[in-house]
Design an enzyme around this catalytic site. Structure first.
Site, PDB file in Angstrom:
ATOM      1  CB  SER A  40      -0.918  -0.105   1.419  1.00 43.79           C
ATOM      2  OG  SER A  40      -0.304   0.243   2.405  1.00 43.79           O
ATOM      3  CG  HIS A 153      -0.691  -5.149   4.392  1.00 43.20           C
ATOM      4  ND1 HIS A 153      -0.410  -4.640   5.423  1.00 43.20           N
ATOM      5  CD2 HIS A 153      -0.295  -4.848   3.239  1.00 43.20           C
ATOM      6  CE1 HIS A 153       0.421  -3.767   5.004  1.00 43.20           C
ATOM      7  NE2 HIS A 153       0.289  -3.770   3.810  1.00 43.20           N
ATOM      8  CD  GLN A 161      -2.169  -1.324   5.254  1.00 42.32           C
ATOM      9  OE1 GLN A 161      -2.423  -0.997   3.968  1.00 42.32           O
ATOM     10  NE2 GLN A 161      -0.878  -0.891   5.674  1.00 42.32           N
ATOM     11  CD  GLU A 162      -0.107  -1.995   9.155  1.00 44.95           C
ATOM     12  OE1 GLU A 162       0.472  -1.577  10.123  1.00 44.95           O
ATOM     13  OE2 GLU A 162       0.005  -1.812   7.888  1.00 44.95           O
ATOM     14  CD  GLU A 203       2.462  -4.977   7.800  1.00 41.34           C
ATOM     15  OE1 GLU A 203       1.979  -4.635   8.784  1.00 41.34           O
ATOM     16  OE2 GLU A 203       2.705  -4.245   6.961  1.00 41.34           O
ATOM     17  CG  ASP A 240      -1.672   1.927   8.766  1.00 44.33           C
ATOM     18  OD1 ASP A 240      -2.240   2.924   8.091  1.00 44.33           O
ATOM     19  OD2 ASP A 240      -0.530   1.472   8.194  1.00 44.33           O
ATOM     20  CD  GLU A 281       0.751   3.970   9.917  1.00 47.31           C
ATOM     21  OE1 GLU A 281       1.149   3.376  11.062  1.00 47.31           O
ATOM     22  OE2 GLU A 281       1.165   3.551   8.879  1.00 47.31           O
ATOM     23  CG  ASP A 308       2.661   5.026   5.735  1.00 47.31           C
ATOM     24  OD1 ASP A 308       3.893   5.314   5.410  1.00 47.31           O
ATOM     25  OD2 ASP A 308       2.237   3.709   5.867  1.00 47.31           O
ATOM     26  CE  LYS A 333       5.668   2.135   5.812  1.00 42.34           C
ATOM     27  NZ  LYS A 333       4.317   2.131   5.184  1.00 42.34           N
ATOM     28  CG  HIS A 361       7.135  -3.734   9.369  1.00 41.15           C
ATOM     29  ND1 HIS A 361       6.547  -5.179   9.195  1.00 41.15           N
ATOM     30  CD2 HIS A 361       6.215  -2.734   9.512  1.00 41.15           C
ATOM     31  CE1 HIS A 361       5.186  -4.808   9.527  1.00 41.15           C
ATOM     32  NE2 HIS A 361       5.077  -3.646   9.774  1.00 41.15           N
ATOM     33  NE  ARG A 362       6.471   0.205   3.126  1.00 35.85           N
ATOM     34  CZ  ARG A 362       6.559   1.237   2.280  1.00 35.85           C
ATOM     35  NH1 ARG A 362       7.597   1.863   1.919  1.00 35.85           N
ATOM     36  NH2 ARG A 362       5.339   1.472   1.559  1.00 35.85           N
ATOM     37  CB  SER A 363       3.315  -5.151   3.542  1.00 31.90           C
ATOM     38  OG  SER A 363       3.561  -4.527   2.544  1.00 31.90           O
ATOM     39  CE  LYS A 384       3.496   0.710  10.337  1.00 34.23           C
ATOM     40  NZ  LYS A 384       2.367   0.694   9.734  1.00 34.23           N
TER      41      LYS A 384
HETATM   42  P1  PGA Z   1       3.051  -1.350   3.179  1.00 30.91           P
HETATM   43  O1  PGA Z   1       2.208  -1.016   4.500  1.00 30.91           O
HETATM   44  O2  PGA Z   1       4.541  -1.519   3.626  1.00 30.91           O
HETATM   45  O3  PGA Z   1       2.357  -2.090   2.394  1.00 30.91           O
HETATM   46  O4  PGA Z   1       3.093   0.265   2.496  1.00 30.91           O
HETATM   47  C1  PGA Z   1       2.650  -0.577   5.604  1.00 30.91           C
HETATM   48  C2  PGA Z   1       1.892   0.551   6.112  1.00 30.91           C
HETATM   49  O5  PGA Z   1       1.096   1.267   5.315  1.00 30.91           O
HETATM   50  O6  PGA Z   1       2.057   1.088   7.195  1.00 30.91           O
HETATM   51 ZN    ZN Z   2       0.547   2.778   7.094  1.00 35.70          ZN
END
Ligand code: PGA
Ligand code: ZN
Length: 424
Positions: A40, A153, A161-162, A203, A240, A281, A308, A333, A361-363, A384
């Site tokens: 994403s 994800h 997403q999270e 994740e 998130d 987030e 983000d 990131k 991190h990243r996904s 995270k």
């Molecule tokens: P991504 O997701 O690594 O797929 O961008 C992580 C996030 O959105 O924080």
């Molecule tokens: Zn994010």
């Protein structure tokens, strides 16, 4: 001095190719770094160069980036002092020559930038966190465990997403990790008992087909209690939303309904009133600045609002956001911006401006653990790295266990104090 730089194509946690770089110094030190990859991704991120050759890895090969390291970026920094990180990064940026690192690829540049830092640390005989942070690097971050995965994800119907567990009441990182893992296992049992699938998302969190976002938060609260902890004071919650993914033409499409920014902001106010939420987030889309401002005015004194996709670890976008009074926290990131120096610039600007930072991190991840050291080097207080399960996620948490041990009595886990806006 940097003597040689090599690179290869390796696989990330999703089975997609990514770049690994090795740096050799003239004292014989060799260190490597691997580059993560998002799903994403924000529109304003530095450019991830992929081959586009459909005959290899469905077009996702990274041989162009690998060759850019071998043919251009490496030779450009040979003979430079490895501890001159800012000089190295400036040379890499100039060699690429584009605004968003699109010619040689941000994935190529970041691999070199991080491998140089690791080699310099090793050459100085220091752990990376201490080399980068100096003698004051001592704060162990609160881990935000992503235990329910939705959005891009996972293949379930959850829009957000999270869903995080944040063990803010623990007294050490090691204890926070144990609390997170224990709650994760209880959560699995609760989901199973309620008839939901317990397969995992990208994740490492569970990816059940929950009917609503509130249901996800309810499951977390139940799991925390059943694991023997108090929701809010021991373990708080976080989200998130990754709202850019369900925003188009000025409308947010959430739970099969269309929402205006004002309506969705009101919805968030309800969530913060009903659940112990320490952080949200990307609650709104990456370019919806006016709505972000209104959200910050409404909720910014009650909880942490993290940018983000909004800030993409870019000092210029962050400076713009700070000026507008938008959000109060920066997601960090390394591959969004593409060099270590620019990452540290963004973190410094955030801290100087009263914004908190969360390393991320990243996904799509690898076994590389650099972000764990970076979080401690900058005394960020938050990280995270996914669920407390699956090795590419746990690698970072395990590295933090080692750092906490290495710091001994100097280690400080600040817990709740890492979230100064949290009023729950
Ligand atoms: P991504 O997701 O690594 O797929 O961008 C992580 C996030 O959105 O924080
Ligand atoms: Zn994010």
């Amino acid at each position: 001095l940097i003597e040689a730089v090599g690179a290869r194509e390796i696989l990330d946690s999703r089975g997609n190719p990514t770049v690994e770089v090795e740096v050799l110094l003239d004292d014989g030190i060799v260190q490597r770094a691997a580059v993560p990859s998002g799903a994403s991704t924000g529109a304003f991120e530095a450019y991830e160069l992929r081959d586009g050759d459909k005959g290899r890895y469905g077009g996702k090969g990274v041989l162009k980036a690998v060759n850019a390291v071998i043919d251009e970026l490496g030779p450009a920094i040979e003979g430079v002092e490895a501890s001159e990180q800012r000089v190295v990064d400036e040379i890499l940026i100039a060699t690429d020559g584009t605004e968003n690192k699109s010619r040689t690829g941000a994935n190529a540049i970041l691999g070199v930038s991080l491998a140089v830092a690791k080699a310099a640390a090793d050459s100085a005989d220091l752990p990376l966190f201490r080399y980068l942070g100096g003698p004051n690097a001592h704060v162990l971050p609160v881990p935000l465990f992503n235990v329910i995965n939705g959005g891009e994800h996972a293949d379930n119907g959850i829009d957000m997403q999270e869903f995080f567990l944040a063990p803010i009441g623990a007294s050490s990182f090691a204890e926070a990790l144990r609390w997170g893992a224990e709650t994760y296992h209880v959560l699995k049992g609760e989901l199973k008992a309620a008839g939901f699938a317990t397969g995992l998302g990208d994740e490492g969190g569970f990816a059940p087909d929950l009917p609503s976002n509130r249901e996800g938060l309810d499951f977390l609260v139940k799991a925390i209690e059943k694991a023997g902890f108090t929701p809010g004071s021991d373990i708080a919650l976080g989200l998130d939303v990754a709202a850019t993914e369900f925003f188009s033409d000025g409308v947010y499409r959430l739970e099969n309904k269309d929402w205006s920014a004002a309506e969705i902001t009101e919805y968030y106010e309800g969530l913060v009133a009903d659940y112990p939420i320490v952080t949200i987030e990307d609650a709104l889309a990456e370019d919806d600045w006016d709505a972000w401002k209104a959200l910050t005015d409404a909720l910014g004194t009650k909880t942490q609002l993290v940018g983000d996709d909004l800030f993409v670890t870019n000092p210029a976008r962050l400076a713009d956001g700070i000026k507008r009074g938008v959000a109060n926290s920066l997601l960090v990131k390394v591959n969004q911006i593409g060099t270590l120096s620019e990452t540290l610039d963004a973190v410094e600007l955030a801290h100087r401006s009263g914004y908190t930072t969360m390393f991320s991190h990243r996904s799509g991840e690898t076994e590389d653990t650099t972000i764990a050291d970076l979080a401690v080097a900058t005394n960020s207080g938050q990280i995270k790295s996914g669920a407390p399960a699956r090795s590419e996620r746990v690698a970072k948490y395990n590295q933090l266990l080692r750092i906490e041990e290495e710091l001994g009595d100097a280690a400080e886990y600040i817990g709740r104090a890492a979230f100064p806006r949290y009023t729950g």
